[in-house]
Scaffold this active site. Structure first.
Site, PDB file in Angstrom:
ATOM      1  N   GLY A  28     -20.784   6.523   2.908  1.00 33.89           N
ATOM      2  CA  GLY A  28     -19.658   6.797   2.005  1.00 33.89           C
ATOM      3  C   GLY A  28     -20.143   6.793   0.576  1.00 33.89           C
ATOM      4  O   GLY A  28     -20.847   5.866   0.154  1.00 33.89           O
ATOM      5  N   TYR A  29     -19.822   7.843  -0.167  1.00 29.92           N
ATOM      6  CA  TYR A  29     -20.347   7.928  -1.537  1.00 29.92           C
ATOM      7  C   TYR A  29     -19.238   8.274  -2.527  1.00 29.92           C
ATOM      8  O   TYR A  29     -19.392   9.122  -3.394  1.00 29.92           O
ATOM      9  CB  TYR A  29     -21.510   8.935  -1.588  1.00 29.92           C
ATOM     10  N   GLY A  30     -18.108   7.588  -2.382  1.00 29.40           N
ATOM     11  CA  GLY A  30     -17.026   7.722  -3.364  1.00 29.40           C
ATOM     12  C   GLY A  30     -17.231   6.679  -4.441  1.00 29.40           C
ATOM     13  O   GLY A  30     -18.365   6.303  -4.749  1.00 29.40           O
ATOM     14  N   ASN A  31     -16.146   6.167  -5.010  1.00 26.38           N
ATOM     15  CA  ASN A  31     -16.238   5.168  -6.084  1.00 26.38           C
ATOM     16  C   ASN A  31     -17.051   3.953  -5.631  1.00 26.38           C
ATOM     17  O   ASN A  31     -18.029   3.574  -6.279  1.00 26.38           O
ATOM     18  CB  ASN A  31     -14.818   4.762  -6.521  1.00 26.38           C
ATOM     19  N   ALA A  32     -16.672   3.362  -4.501  1.00 24.78           N
ATOM     20  CA  ALA A  32     -17.320   2.112  -4.071  1.00 24.78           C
ATOM     21  C   ALA A  32     -18.782   2.347  -3.694  1.00 24.78           C
ATOM     22  O   ALA A  32     -19.678   1.624  -4.139  1.00 24.78           O
ATOM     23  CB  ALA A  32     -16.556   1.502  -2.905  1.00 24.78           C
ATOM     24  N   GLY A  33     -19.053   3.371  -2.889  1.00 21.17           N
ATOM     25  CA  GLY A  33     -20.412   3.623  -2.409  1.00 21.17           C
ATOM     26  C   GLY A  33     -21.384   3.973  -3.527  1.00 21.17           C
ATOM     27  O   GLY A  33     -22.513   3.486  -3.563  1.00 21.17           O
TER      28      GLY A  33
ATOM     29  N   LYS B   3       0.858  -1.194   0.000  1.00 15.77           N
ATOM     30  CA  LYS B   3       0.000   0.000   0.000  1.00 15.77           C
ATOM     31  C   LYS B   3       0.884   1.231   0.000  1.00 15.77           C
ATOM     32  O   LYS B   3       2.030   1.189   0.454  1.00 15.77           O
ATOM     33  CB  LYS B   3      -0.870   0.038   1.258  1.00 15.77           C
TER      34      LYS B   3
HETATM   35  N1  GLU Z   1      -7.278   0.060  -3.421  1.00 12.56           N
HETATM   36  C1  GLU Z   1      -8.004  -1.128  -3.702  1.00 12.56           C
HETATM   37  C2  GLU Z   1      -8.051  -2.033  -2.479  1.00 12.56           C
HETATM   38  O1  GLU Z   1      -7.934  -1.582  -1.372  1.00 12.56           O
HETATM   39  C3  GLU Z   1      -7.495  -1.835  -4.944  1.00 12.56           C
HETATM   40  C4  GLU Z   1      -6.071  -2.241  -4.904  1.00 12.56           C
HETATM   41  C5  GLU Z   1      -5.530  -2.719  -6.236  1.00 12.56           C
HETATM   42  O2  GLU Z   1      -6.273  -2.750  -7.201  1.00 12.56           O
HETATM   43  O3  GLU Z   1      -4.338  -3.042  -6.261  1.00 12.56           O
HETATM   44  O4  GLU Z   1      -8.314  -3.195  -2.580  1.00 12.56           O
END
Ligand code: GLU
Length: 417
Positions: free
Chosen positions: A219-224, A107
């Protein structure tokens, strides 16, 4: 993001120890699992629009690469800390292992507030961060991707910077890229789509008809936001509340997802969307709904509010939204939690598909990606569910036993432990 009580890395380490107890792992193996293998702290200068130079601090953590190159996103956040990045890198390790991807976990993060940067400043921060960590990444070493407050455009700048350092194109160094630069079809909504596949399986287990169910989304970003539109279009689930960092809104008869989408585009918040009433973000978590989707940051459900959750299923699209104390409370209450590193693994799974496509220079269509993603998510869900029933443990502990078991197997075969 990391108050003293809820330091995400302390939580990640507690989860590892709990799992090591269940698996009866010897001390030397625990020692390896409890720490990142490598981490990089970088300080890099960026020329701001007003002509001054600001030094930004960033991190990249390679948590464990026993199963393959480390993989994981990059977050841009004003409250980023090394311990948050360590925890997220650990969770990536378990996520990739649980989905049986040939990858380790990593990360990255930069302490910055993208909302206060101009597009030009954002581009320079992105490029200079990649320049600072360029020696530590690569398709066979460590492969970054988007995460909180980073997106395909940022990945495009980063991949361009990396390729110019290398003197040749190597698109496989980063995933989550725009389609014309080697991105994969289906990557945009992959986190939410994968989460919806696990929700579909969970609903079968708890006997919930998704076509009649209600959902609140924190949460209302990409995932939400993709979760809202997919839950509605795939299952006919009624979205009754949503929130973002600025506030929460609800409508018992169902929120129009299109209206919310347009309102968020126009005002950069879901607040005051037509046809909705305002509630507090805490009220949203305690709403009488069938499904609660957590799609924001860490430590949303804690020992203070977990008891108030009325939902039958908690869908963890965020990383680390539930503390271990909250986990125990939810388990006692009989709430079915789909744990983060299972539920949100769709993103990295399609990132892996992107790496495969980049390496082979041959691209799949969206249908193929959706099918392969669904199969991966369903298999992983089934494996975790089976373990949780067999050992009468919560879904998170069950997911840990599967994932850590695989990492330990790889480390043992390599002769590390
Ligand atoms: N950031 C995303 C996660 O937390 C995707 C990570 C990725 O695609 O490498 O799973």
């Amino acid at each position: 993001m990391s108050g003293d009580n809820n330091n995400p890395f302390k939580i990640a380490q507690k989860q590892i120890n709990d799992c090591a107890d269940i698996l009866g792992l010897k001390q030397s193996i625990r020692e390896v699992l409890l720490r990142p293998m490598r981490e990089f702290h970088v300080n890099f200068p960026v020329r701001m629009d007003d002509g001054t130079t600001r030094v930004f601090q960033g991190f990249r953590v390679h948590y464990n690469d026993a199963k393959g190159p480390t993989k994981g996103g990059i977050r841009f956040h004003p409250e980023e800390t090394i311990d948050t990045v360590r925890a997220l890198a650990a969770w990536m390790t378990w996520k990739c292992a649980l989905l049986d991807l040939p990858l380790g976990g990593g990360k990255g993060g930069v302490i910055c507030n993208p909302k206060e940067l101009s597009p030009q400043e954002l581009e320079r921060v992105s490029r200079n961060y990649i320049k600072a960590i360029s020696a530590f990444i690569g398709p066979e070493k460590d492969v970054p991707a988007p995460d909180v407050y980073t997106n395909p455009q940022i990945m495009a700048w980063m991949v361009d910077e990396y390729c110019s350092i290398l003197g040749k194109n190597q698109f496989g160094v980063i995933t989550g890229k725009p389609l014309p630069l080697g991105g994969s079809p289906g990557r945009g909504d992959a986190t939410a789509r994968g989460g919806m596949a696990t929700l579909r399986e969970a609903a079968k287990k708890v006997g919930l008809d998704l076509g009649k169910a209600t959902m609140a989304i924190q949460g209302y970003g990409n995932a939400g936001s993709y979760a809202a539109s997919l839950a509605e279009s795939l299952f006919g689930t009624k979205i009754v509340a949503v929130c973002d960092s600025k506030g929460a809104v609800c409508c018992k008869d169902g929120i129009c997802v299109q209206d919310i989408e347009q309102h968020k585009q126009a005002t950069s918040s879901v607040k005051e969307c037509k046809g909705t009433q305002e509630i507090s973000n805490e009220d949203l978590l305690a709403m009488d709904v069938d499904i609660l989707v957590l799609a924001a940051l860490e430590n949303t459900l804690t020992e203070k509010n977990a008891d108030k959750v009325k939902a039958k299923i908690v869908v963890e699209l965020a990383n680390g939204p539930t503390t271990p104390e909250a986990d125990e409370i939810l388990f006692r209450k009989g709430v079915h939690v789909i744990p983060d590193f299972l539920c949100n693994a769709g993103g990295v799974t399609v990132s892996y598909f992107e790496m495969v496509q980049n390496a082979s220079m041959y691209y799949w269509d969206e249908k193929e990606v959706h099918e392969k993603l669904d199969r991966k998510m369903t298999t992983a869900y089934d494996e975790v569910y089976e373990k949780s029933v067999k050992f009468n443990i919560n879904m998170r502990k069950a997911a840990y036993t599967v994932a850590i078991g695989r990492v330990v197997e790889a480390m043992t075969l390599r002769g590390w432990v």
